[in-house]
Design a protein around this motif. Sequence first.
Motif, PDB file in Angstrom:
ATOM      1  N   GLN A  95      11.243  50.319  20.398  1.00  0.00           N
ATOM      2  CA  GLN A  95      12.347  50.525  21.324  1.00  0.00           C
ATOM      3  C   GLN A  95      11.863  51.474  22.416  1.00  0.00           C
ATOM      4  OE1 GLN A  95      14.617  53.505  21.400  1.00  0.00           O
ATOM      5  NE2 GLN A  95      14.568  54.303  19.326  1.00  0.00           N
ATOM      6  N   PRO A  96      12.546  51.552  23.537  1.00  0.00           N
ATOM      7  CA  PRO A  96      11.991  52.272  24.699  1.00  0.00           C
ATOM      8  C   PRO A  96      11.821  53.779  24.533  1.00  0.00           C
ATOM      9  CG  PRO A  96      14.108  51.240  25.257  1.00  0.00           C
ATOM     10  CD  PRO A  96      13.793  50.868  23.856  1.00  0.00           C
ATOM     11  N   PHE A  97      12.616  54.424  23.717  1.00  0.00           N
ATOM     12  CA  PHE A  97      12.556  55.879  23.669  1.00  0.00           C
ATOM     13  C   PHE A  97      11.355  56.424  22.901  1.00  0.00           C
ATOM     14  CE2 PHE A  97      16.902  55.473  25.072  1.00  0.00           C
ATOM     15  CZ  PHE A  97      16.970  56.487  26.008  1.00  0.00           C
ATOM     16  N   THR A  98      10.919  55.733  21.868  1.00  0.00           N
ATOM     17  CA  THR A  98       9.809  56.260  21.072  1.00  0.00           C
ATOM     18  C   THR A  98       8.544  56.440  21.898  1.00  0.00           C
ATOM     19  OG1 THR A  98      10.727  55.503  18.986  1.00  0.00           O
ATOM     20  CG2 THR A  98       8.348  55.820  19.068  1.00  0.00           C
ATOM     21  N   PRO A  99       8.064  55.445  22.652  1.00  0.00           N
ATOM     22  CA  PRO A  99       6.855  55.706  23.453  1.00  0.00           C
ATOM     23  C   PRO A  99       7.064  56.763  24.526  1.00  0.00           C
ATOM     24  CG  PRO A  99       7.617  53.448  23.810  1.00  0.00           C
ATOM     25  CD  PRO A  99       8.470  54.050  22.746  1.00  0.00           C
ATOM     26  N   ALA A 100       8.266  56.830  25.088  1.00  0.00           N
ATOM     27  CA  ALA A 100       8.538  57.851  26.105  1.00  0.00           C
ATOM     28  C   ALA A 100       8.508  59.249  25.485  1.00  0.00           C
ATOM     29  CB  ALA A 100       9.890  57.584  26.763  1.00  0.00           C
ATOM     30  N   ILE A 101       9.113  59.395  24.328  1.00  0.00           N
ATOM     31  CA  ILE A 101       9.137  60.691  23.650  1.00  0.00           C
ATOM     32  C   ILE A 101       7.730  61.098  23.226  1.00  0.00           C
ATOM     33  CG2 ILE A 101       9.894  61.841  21.521  1.00  0.00           C
ATOM     34  CD1 ILE A 101      12.547  60.168  21.918  1.00  0.00           C
ATOM     35  N   GLU A 102       6.979  60.156  22.678  1.00  0.00           N
ATOM     36  CA  GLU A 102       5.609  60.468  22.256  1.00  0.00           C
ATOM     37  C   GLU A 102       4.720  60.812  23.453  1.00  0.00           C
ATOM     38  OE1 GLU A 102       4.728  61.022  19.173  1.00  0.00           O
ATOM     39  OE2 GLU A 102       6.746  60.494  18.526  1.00  0.00           O
ATOM     40  N   THR A 103       4.962  60.169  24.584  1.00  0.00           N
ATOM     41  CA  THR A 103       4.207  60.494  25.799  1.00  0.00           C
ATOM     42  C   THR A 103       4.543  61.907  26.267  1.00  0.00           C
ATOM     43  OG1 THR A 103       4.148  58.174  26.455  1.00  0.00           O
ATOM     44  CG2 THR A 103       3.764  59.803  28.185  1.00  0.00           C
ATOM     45  N   LEU A 104       5.813  62.249  26.292  1.00  0.00           N
ATOM     46  CA  LEU A 104       6.210  63.594  26.703  1.00  0.00           C
ATOM     47  C   LEU A 104       5.659  64.647  25.738  1.00  0.00           C
ATOM     48  CD1 LEU A 104       9.880  62.916  27.845  1.00  0.00           C
ATOM     49  CD2 LEU A 104       7.903  63.415  29.286  1.00  0.00           C
ATOM     50  N   ARG A 105       5.705  64.363  24.444  1.00  0.00           N
ATOM     51  CA  ARG A 105       5.121  65.290  23.468  1.00  0.00           C
ATOM     52  C   ARG A 105       3.628  65.459  23.714  1.00  0.00           C
ATOM     53  NH1 ARG A 105       8.049  62.956  18.592  1.00  0.00           N
ATOM     54  NH2 ARG A 105       9.776  64.397  18.404  1.00  0.00           N
ATOM     55  N   LEU A 121      20.210  55.196  21.049  1.00  0.00           N
ATOM     56  CA  LEU A 121      18.780  54.871  20.946  1.00  0.00           C
ATOM     57  C   LEU A 121      17.868  56.073  20.700  1.00  0.00           C
ATOM     58  CD1 LEU A 121      18.132  51.976  23.487  1.00  0.00           C
ATOM     59  CD2 LEU A 121      17.913  51.912  21.013  1.00  0.00           C
ATOM     60  N   PRO A 122      18.041  57.205  21.399  1.00  0.00           N
ATOM     61  CA  PRO A 122      17.161  58.336  21.088  1.00  0.00           C
ATOM     62  C   PRO A 122      17.316  58.853  19.661  1.00  0.00           C
ATOM     63  CG  PRO A 122      18.259  58.688  23.178  1.00  0.00           C
ATOM     64  CD  PRO A 122      18.879  57.487  22.559  1.00  0.00           C
ATOM     65  N   LEU A 123      18.493  58.670  19.092  1.00  0.00           N
ATOM     66  CA  LEU A 123      18.726  59.146  17.728  1.00  0.00           C
ATOM     67  C   LEU A 123      17.985  58.316  16.690  1.00  0.00           C
ATOM     68  CD1 LEU A 123      22.555  59.841  18.017  1.00  0.00           C
ATOM     69  CD2 LEU A 123      20.664  61.469  18.249  1.00  0.00           C
ATOM     70  N   ILE A 124      17.683  57.056  17.023  1.00  0.00           N
ATOM     71  CA  ILE A 124      16.957  56.196  16.090  1.00  0.00           C
ATOM     72  C   ILE A 124      15.519  55.978  16.554  1.00  0.00           C
ATOM     73  CG2 ILE A 124      19.021  55.066  15.179  1.00  0.00           C
ATOM     74  CD1 ILE A 124      18.444  52.698  17.027  1.00  0.00           C
ATOM     75  N   SER A 125      14.979  56.973  17.227  1.00  0.00           N
ATOM     76  CA  SER A 125      13.584  56.940  17.679  1.00  0.00           C
ATOM     77  C   SER A 125      12.812  58.023  16.942  1.00  0.00           C
ATOM     78  CB  SER A 125      13.523  57.185  19.188  1.00  0.00           C
ATOM     79  OG  SER A 125      13.848  58.536  19.472  1.00  0.00           O
ATOM     80  N   SER A 126      11.642  58.345  17.440  1.00  0.00           N
ATOM     81  CA  SER A 126      10.824  59.396  16.829  1.00  0.00           C
ATOM     82  C   SER A 126      11.166  60.777  17.383  1.00  0.00           C
ATOM     83  CB  SER A 126       9.342  59.096  17.070  1.00  0.00           C
ATOM     84  OG  SER A 126       9.040  59.198  18.451  1.00  0.00           O
ATOM     85  N   ALA A 127      12.298  60.910  18.029  1.00  0.00           N
ATOM     86  CA  ALA A 127      12.666  62.193  18.640  1.00  0.00           C
ATOM     87  C   ALA A 127      12.863  63.289  17.602  1.00  0.00           C
ATOM     88  CB  ALA A 127      13.941  62.037  19.465  1.00  0.00           C
ATOM     89  N   PHE A 128      13.457  62.963  16.475  1.00  0.00           N
ATOM     90  CA  PHE A 128      13.788  63.978  15.478  1.00  0.00           C
ATOM     91  C   PHE A 128      12.973  63.854  14.198  1.00  0.00           C
ATOM     92  CE2 PHE A 128      17.646  63.309  18.042  1.00  0.00           C
ATOM     93  CZ  PHE A 128      17.719  64.574  18.600  1.00  0.00           C
ATOM     94  N   VAL A 129      12.545  62.642  13.886  1.00  0.00           N
ATOM     95  CA  VAL A 129      11.815  62.396  12.644  1.00  0.00           C
ATOM     96  C   VAL A 129      10.576  61.564  12.979  1.00  0.00           C
ATOM     97  CG1 VAL A 129      11.950  61.311  10.367  1.00  0.00           C
ATOM     98  CG2 VAL A 129      13.968  62.399  11.335  1.00  0.00           C
ATOM     99  N   PRO A 130       9.398  61.973  12.490  1.00  0.00           N
ATOM    100  CA  PRO A 130       8.202  61.150  12.722  1.00  0.00           C
ATOM    101  C   PRO A 130       8.362  59.756  12.114  1.00  0.00           C
ATOM    102  CG  PRO A 130       7.617  63.299  11.810  1.00  0.00           C
ATOM    103  CD  PRO A 130       9.099  63.190  11.751  1.00  0.00           C
ATOM    104  N   ILE A 131       7.860  58.763  12.798  1.00  0.00           N
ATOM    105  CA  ILE A 131       7.999  57.381  12.339  1.00  0.00           C
ATOM    106  C   ILE A 131       7.374  57.189  10.962  1.00  0.00           C
ATOM    107  CG2 ILE A 131       7.254  55.009  12.813  1.00  0.00           C
ATOM    108  CD1 ILE A 131       7.805  55.494  15.714  1.00  0.00           C
ATOM    109  N   ASP A 132       6.258  57.859  10.690  1.00  0.00           N
ATOM    110  CA  ASP A 132       5.572  57.704   9.404  1.00  0.00           C
ATOM    111  C   ASP A 132       6.419  58.145   8.217  1.00  0.00           C
ATOM    112  OD1 ASP A 132       3.410  56.771  10.803  1.00  0.00           O
ATOM    113  OD2 ASP A 132       2.383  58.717  10.842  1.00  0.00           O
ATOM    114  N   SER A 133       7.395  59.026   8.440  1.00  0.00           N
ATOM    115  CA  SER A 133       8.221  59.509   7.333  1.00  0.00           C
ATOM    116  C   SER A 133       9.525  58.724   7.183  1.00  0.00           C
ATOM    117  CB  SER A 133       8.530  60.993   7.514  1.00  0.00           C
ATOM    118  OG  SER A 133       9.339  61.191   8.643  1.00  0.00           O
ATOM    119  N   MET A 134       9.721  57.709   8.022  1.00  0.00           N
ATOM    120  CA  MET A 134      10.936  56.897   7.944  1.00  0.00           C
ATOM    121  C   MET A 134      10.782  55.830   6.876  1.00  0.00           C
ATOM    122  SD  MET A 134      11.863  56.275  11.926  1.00  0.00           S
ATOM    123  CE  MET A 134      12.210  57.626  13.018  1.00  0.00           C
ATOM    124  N   PRO A 135      11.901  55.336   6.334  1.00  0.00           N
ATOM    125  CA  PRO A 135      11.818  54.226   5.375  1.00  0.00           C
ATOM    126  C   PRO A 135      11.169  53.002   6.029  1.00  0.00           C
ATOM    127  CG  PRO A 135      14.061  55.103   5.500  1.00  0.00           C
ATOM    128  CD  PRO A 135      13.262  55.778   6.562  1.00  0.00           C
TER     129      PRO A 135
END
Length: 172
Positions: A123-133, A99-113
């Motif tokens: 999914q749960p990791f994207t908001p958590a990662i964005e909050t930590l950032r 799940l973290p690999l398919i979140s915004s952890a490594f690539v911004p969501i705006d640049s994804m297909p």
Amino acid sequence: DMNEGIIARFRTMAIHRPSILVGHVVGSVLQCLMSVLLVGAVAVAIGFRSTGATALEWLAAFGVTALIALALTWVAVGMGLVSPNAEAASNNALPLVVLPLISSAFVPIDSMPGWFRPIAEYQPFTPAIETLRGLLLGTGIGHNGWLAVAWCAGLTVLGYFWSKATFDRDPS
């Protein structure tokens, strides 16, 4: 523990049944948080610097990390309890690692297909990662903080009741 007989012994003792699971989860979460502190200390030692994060923001980031650890631990306990053996239990948690690999952890969501964005966004990791950032790097958090807490609370409750029901049902 289920195969070694210690759980069968605990079941015969006059203790609160969920305390076996709660004790395991508390120990696992504490171990996870110690690992996070160690990794954080290494990151600071090799040059990570938070851009203007206050002590309160650092504390909030630690709290979000604790919530994530708690939620994922309860889900992992449920997965472990429905597994026939220890090997299967470790393999059942593989989707949680992906799940973290398919979140915004490594690539911004705006640049994804376009077809992949909803997968990464909802999914749960994207908001958590964005909050930590946002907390540690000074970027905006927006609604991600509440989403991260909601995901964590939902997964914790779901994992707890799933684990408790499975543990209470299992006669071994």
